[in-house]
Write a protein that holds these residues in place. Structure first.
Motif, PDB file in Angstrom:
ATOM      1  N   GLU A 137     -48.526-112.481  49.619  1.00  0.00           N
ATOM      2  CA  GLU A 137     -47.865-113.260  48.599  1.00  0.00           C
ATOM      3  C   GLU A 137     -48.414-113.966  47.711  1.00  0.00           C
ATOM      4  N   GLU A 138     -49.610-114.477  47.822  1.00  0.00           N
ATOM      5  CA  GLU A 138     -50.508-115.030  46.859  1.00  0.00           C
ATOM      6  C   GLU A 138     -50.570-114.096  45.520  1.00  0.00           C
ATOM      7  N   LEU A 139     -51.090-113.008  45.929  1.00  0.00           N
ATOM      8  CA  LEU A 139     -51.346-111.835  44.925  1.00  0.00           C
ATOM      9  C   LEU A 139     -50.168-111.553  44.298  1.00  0.00           C
ATOM     10  N   ILE A 140     -49.123-111.367  44.921  1.00  0.00           N
ATOM     11  CA  ILE A 140     -47.653-110.981  44.291  1.00  0.00           C
ATOM     12  C   ILE A 140     -47.174-112.086  43.348  1.00  0.00           C
ATOM     13  N   ASP A 141     -47.338-113.178  43.845  1.00  0.00           N
ATOM     14  CA  ASP A 141     -46.920-114.441  42.916  1.00  0.00           C
ATOM     15  C   ASP A 141     -47.710-114.359  41.573  1.00  0.00           C
ATOM     16  N   GLY A 142     -48.841-114.051  41.722  1.00  0.00           N
ATOM     17  CA  GLY A 142     -49.816-114.193  40.490  1.00  0.00           C
ATOM     18  C   GLY A 142     -49.501-113.182  39.418  1.00  0.00           C
ATOM     19  N   LEU A 143     -48.948-111.803  40.140  1.00  0.00           N
ATOM     20  CA  LEU A 143     -48.796-110.695  39.303  1.00  0.00           C
ATOM     21  C   LEU A 143     -47.442-110.512  38.557  1.00  0.00           C
ATOM     22  N   PHE A 144     -46.410-111.071  39.328  1.00  0.00           N
ATOM     23  CA  PHE A 144     -45.340-110.691  39.113  1.00  0.00           C
ATOM     24  C   PHE A 144     -44.448-112.102  38.610  1.00  0.00           C
ATOM     25  N   VAL A 145     -43.342-111.857  37.634  1.00  0.00           N
ATOM     26  CA  VAL A 145     -42.525-112.959  37.433  1.00  0.00           C
ATOM     27  C   VAL A 145     -41.839-113.414  38.649  1.00  0.00           C
ATOM     28  N   GLU A 146     -41.235-114.715  38.701  1.00  0.00           N
ATOM     29  CA  GLU A 146     -40.636-115.179  40.025  1.00  0.00           C
ATOM     30  C   GLU A 146     -39.507-114.395  40.563  1.00  0.00           C
ATOM     31  N   GLU A 147     -38.684-113.892  39.711  1.00  0.00           N
ATOM     32  CA  GLU A 147     -37.451-113.259  40.236  1.00  0.00           C
ATOM     33  C   GLU A 147     -38.195-111.890  40.838  1.00  0.00           C
ATOM     34  N   ASP A 148     -38.963-111.185  40.305  1.00  0.00           N
ATOM     35  CA  ASP A 148     -39.577-110.005  40.814  1.00  0.00           C
ATOM     36  C   ASP A 148     -40.309-110.136  41.889  1.00  0.00           C
TER      37      ASP A 148
END
Length: 226
Positions: A14-25
């Motif tokens: 989740e930490e990596l995803i939050d850093g790579l993608f915009v919030e909605e995605d």
């Protein structure tokens, strides 16, 4: 996409995803259920709904490739120029990141998710007639005609075919088109698509172009006031 999954817990990083993608995605990705069993990657042919290559789909692919190569209206792609222009755009960072990911075919379209065996169907839900890749979802789907026909800026849409978003952006840069307006429009199209998929209230497509113009006017006004 396997780097987005913790190999020990088989859960989303989740930490990596939050850093790579915009919030909605990021929120949509984290809601996708993960298998607890590791599976090997498999080859996938993106030009059929089954993922299997057929003579018919291969012929269609080669025919389209030949047509695009003979189209002299599309200039060679200058990748570095495209990346530089994206990062120079006067738009929020989340939209710059979105365009960058779209150019790399890395936004979570149904085609991308099917490749990872997260979805079993890659057909675009707006038209029910084509695979949902980045280019189709943001630009070439016939259902988006009401969005991109709103302005003379995009009058070439029905005349020139592009293979992907990167090629489209390269053409827009070469022709001096408004990349900021394109960025806002594509961003709103994508967010409208995401909300519609999870049955959230979303503005109708015929309002998207006007919303993008209003956003651009607002940003320019804010920059002048700074």
């Amino acid at each position: 996409m396997d780097s987005l999954i913790d190999s020990n817990t088989m859960k989303w990083n989740e930490e990596l995803i939050d850093g790579l993608f915009v919030e909605e995605d990021a929120q949509l990705i984290k809601k996708i259920p993960r298998s607890q069993v590791a599976t090997k990657d498999t080859l996938y042919w993106p030009y059929t709904t089954s993922g299997h290559c057929t003579c018919k789909s291969g012929y269609r692919f080669l025919k389209e490739e030949s047509k695009l190569e003979s189209n002299q209206q599309v200039p060679p792609i200058h990748v570095k120029q495209v990346w530089n222009r994206i990062w120079q755009l006067q738009v929020p960072p989340k939209i710059k990141n979105f365009l960058w990911w779209a150019c790399r075919n890395a936004i979570p379209t149904k085609q991308a998710l099917m490749k990872r065996k997260i979805l079993a169907d890659s057909i675009y839900e707006r038209c029910h007639d084509a695979v949902e890749g980045s280019m189709h979802a943001l630009w070439s789907c016939p259902e988006l005609e009401v969005v991109w026909s709103d302005s003379d800026e995009w009058c070439f849409r029905s005349e020139i075919e592009f293979t992907d978003v990167k090629e489209l952006l390269s053409w827009l840069i070469a022709k001096g088109k408004s990349l900021e307006l394109f960025a806002y429009t594509a961003w709103i199209v994508w967010n409208q698509r995401n909300k519609a998929r999870v049955n959230q209230q979303a503005a109708p497509l015929h309002q998207v172009a006007q919303q993008a113009k209003q956003k651009l006017v607002q940003v320019k006004a804010d920059l002048q006031n700074d």
